[in-house]
Scaffold this active site. Sequence first.
Site, PDB file in Angstrom:
ATOM      1  N   HIS A 151     -83.960 -30.046  33.911  1.00 32.15           N
ATOM      2  CA  HIS A 151     -83.118 -31.189  33.551  1.00 32.15           C
ATOM      3  C   HIS A 151     -83.848 -32.524  33.667  1.00 32.15           C
ATOM      4  O   HIS A 151     -83.242 -33.586  33.494  1.00 32.15           O
ATOM      5  CB  HIS A 151     -81.840 -31.217  34.403  1.00 32.15           C
ATOM      6  CG  HIS A 151     -80.833 -30.193  33.983  1.00 32.15           C
ATOM      7  ND1 HIS A 151     -79.904 -30.404  32.996  1.00 32.15           N
ATOM      8  CD2 HIS A 151     -80.636 -28.925  34.405  1.00 32.15           C
ATOM      9  CE1 HIS A 151     -79.160 -29.329  32.835  1.00 32.15           C
ATOM     10  NE2 HIS A 151     -79.586 -28.408  33.685  1.00 32.15           N
TER      11      HIS A 151
ATOM     12  N   SER B 142     -78.762 -29.146  38.554  1.00 29.84           N
ATOM     13  CA  SER B 142     -78.024 -29.191  37.296  1.00 29.84           C
ATOM     14  C   SER B 142     -76.520 -29.374  37.468  1.00 29.84           C
ATOM     15  O   SER B 142     -75.855 -29.835  36.552  1.00 29.84           O
ATOM     16  CB  SER B 142     -78.301 -27.930  36.485  1.00 29.84           C
ATOM     17  OG  SER B 142     -78.029 -26.777  37.250  1.00 29.84           O
TER      18      SER B 142
ATOM     19  N   LYS C 181     -83.231 -27.818  26.582  1.00 32.36           N
ATOM     20  CA  LYS C 181     -82.292 -28.884  26.938  1.00 32.36           C
ATOM     21  C   LYS C 181     -82.661 -30.147  26.153  1.00 32.36           C
ATOM     22  O   LYS C 181     -82.369 -30.217  24.978  1.00 32.36           O
ATOM     23  CB  LYS C 181     -82.277 -29.050  28.449  1.00 32.36           C
ATOM     24  CG  LYS C 181     -81.576 -27.829  29.059  1.00 32.36           C
ATOM     25  CD  LYS C 181     -81.497 -27.791  30.540  1.00 32.36           C
ATOM     26  CE  LYS C 181     -80.656 -26.580  30.940  1.00 32.36           C
ATOM     27  NZ  LYS C 181     -81.249 -25.801  32.019  1.00 32.36           N
TER      28      LYS C 181
HETATM   29  C1  LIG Z   1     -81.175 -24.401  32.357  1.00 28.96           C
HETATM   30  C2  LIG Z   1     -82.105 -24.129  33.453  1.00 28.96           C
HETATM   31  C3  LIG Z   1     -83.027 -23.083  33.358  1.00 28.96           C
HETATM   32  C4  LIG Z   1     -83.019 -22.133  32.202  1.00 28.96           C
HETATM   33  O1  LIG Z   1     -83.586 -22.696  31.062  1.00 28.96           O
HETATM   34  P1  LIG Z   1     -83.414 -21.918  29.661  1.00 28.96           P
HETATM   35  O2  LIG Z   1     -84.519 -22.449  28.837  1.00 28.96           O
HETATM   36  O3  LIG Z   1     -82.065 -22.255  29.153  1.00 28.96           O
HETATM   37  O4  LIG Z   1     -83.560 -20.473  29.973  1.00 28.96           O
HETATM   38  C5  LIG Z   1     -83.918 -22.902  34.377  1.00 28.96           C
HETATM   39  N1  LIG Z   1     -83.909 -23.704  35.465  1.00 28.96           N
HETATM   40  C6  LIG Z   1     -83.034 -24.710  35.602  1.00 28.96           C
HETATM   41  C7  LIG Z   1     -83.091 -25.574  36.816  1.00 28.96           C
HETATM   42  C8  LIG Z   1     -82.106 -24.953  34.601  1.00 28.96           C
HETATM   43  O5  LIG Z   1     -81.219 -25.944  34.741  1.00 28.96           O
END
Ligand SMILES: *Cc1c(COP(=O)(O)O)cnc(C)c1O
Length: 392
Positions: free
Chosen positions: A209, A181, A240
Amino acid sequence: MSKTDWITQEIEALQNAGLYNHIRTIGSPQGAWLSVDGKRVLNFCSNNYLGLANHPALVAAAKKSIDEMGVGPGAVRSIAGTMTLHVELEKRLAAFKGVEAAITFQSGFTANLATIPALVGKEDVIFSDRLNHASIIDGCRLSGAKIIAYEHNDVKSLEKQIQVNLKDFRRALIVTDGVFSMDGDIAPLPDIYEVAKKYDILLMVDDAHGEGVLGKGGRGIVDHFGLHGKVDVEVGTMSKAFGVMGGIVAGKSVIVEWLRQRGRPFLFSSAMTVPDAAACLTAVDLLEDSTQLVDKLWDNAKYFKAEMKTLGFNTGVTETPITPVMLGEAPLAQQFSRELYEAGVFAMAIGFPTVPQGKARIRVMISAAHARDDLDKGLEAFKNVGKKLGVI
Ligand SMILES: *Cc1c(COP(=O)(O)O)cnc(C)c1O
């Protein structure tokens, strides 16, 4: 001395190091433009990849579901919180991802906390990419398993660690982010799969992502590499690209069944809310209907990244719409972000511990919600601030 003085001192230390989180407040719906702390600015830092967070179809579905089913689930999934919407969403997600089964959680974070400790315990070993997301790291720690970090995206390092350590443990798990990310690079999943197969180790990828971004119409990293049926566990998020909130685990039905029995956030934290589940279902509808939003996202990302390179910025190793603008020291990144905000562009600085010391950056998140003209406005601001601060 009060017993919280140490906290005050730590906070001051963060401020002095340029690492204090200055949290901005959004006063408008998500989209290409936002009201941030009362000022209208171009949004360059949300994970709303496809512009779904305020999409009329998702909003309408959420409203309708509230009229029909209320707002809250009232319980954890395993007692009285499993509603028809959850079951429907899980079926649709499994079909969308091309897997046997799927289970939803409150967030991607809790999906990782549920999954890893359910699969390995203190007699076991986890081989984890050095740059994995915090929620993977926390899930690994919670499991009590021995954690062995291998060098980032380095399959040779992974295999070496397996050869040295595997024999000392009962079972093993390999876990990696799909898209990293902070840098936007993609895990070499086909090669990692070959190693997992050779040593007969469970393979898990966190596609937070990649969901809605990679693969055909946003089906994720497994689809991107054509690895259907080969990756045991895909964790994902609907917070996301899906524009809502919620976590997913997709894969073999036996694993999903096990998570219904042993995934602690499933058993001990209430289910996804009604409007969240309904909006996510509509996000699946949109993604299945058309690849248009995903295509637009990639067109925008390609254009923006090429123009940033032409301007002379270092955008690191990204292969995705995540565009890090590498600046080095945290105070410079913070100043860059403030200047961008003054110029009408909202892009936050990211420093330690989210990224390593000395690798502070502005991370630009490109979205299908951006028009070409928005990207040009952003590029102009980057050019002006970059020159003013001597970065380009
Ligand atoms: C954003 C993210 C999460 C967390 O996801 P949420 O639904 O916001 O809790 C988990 N793993 C990765 C790799 C992320 O980038």
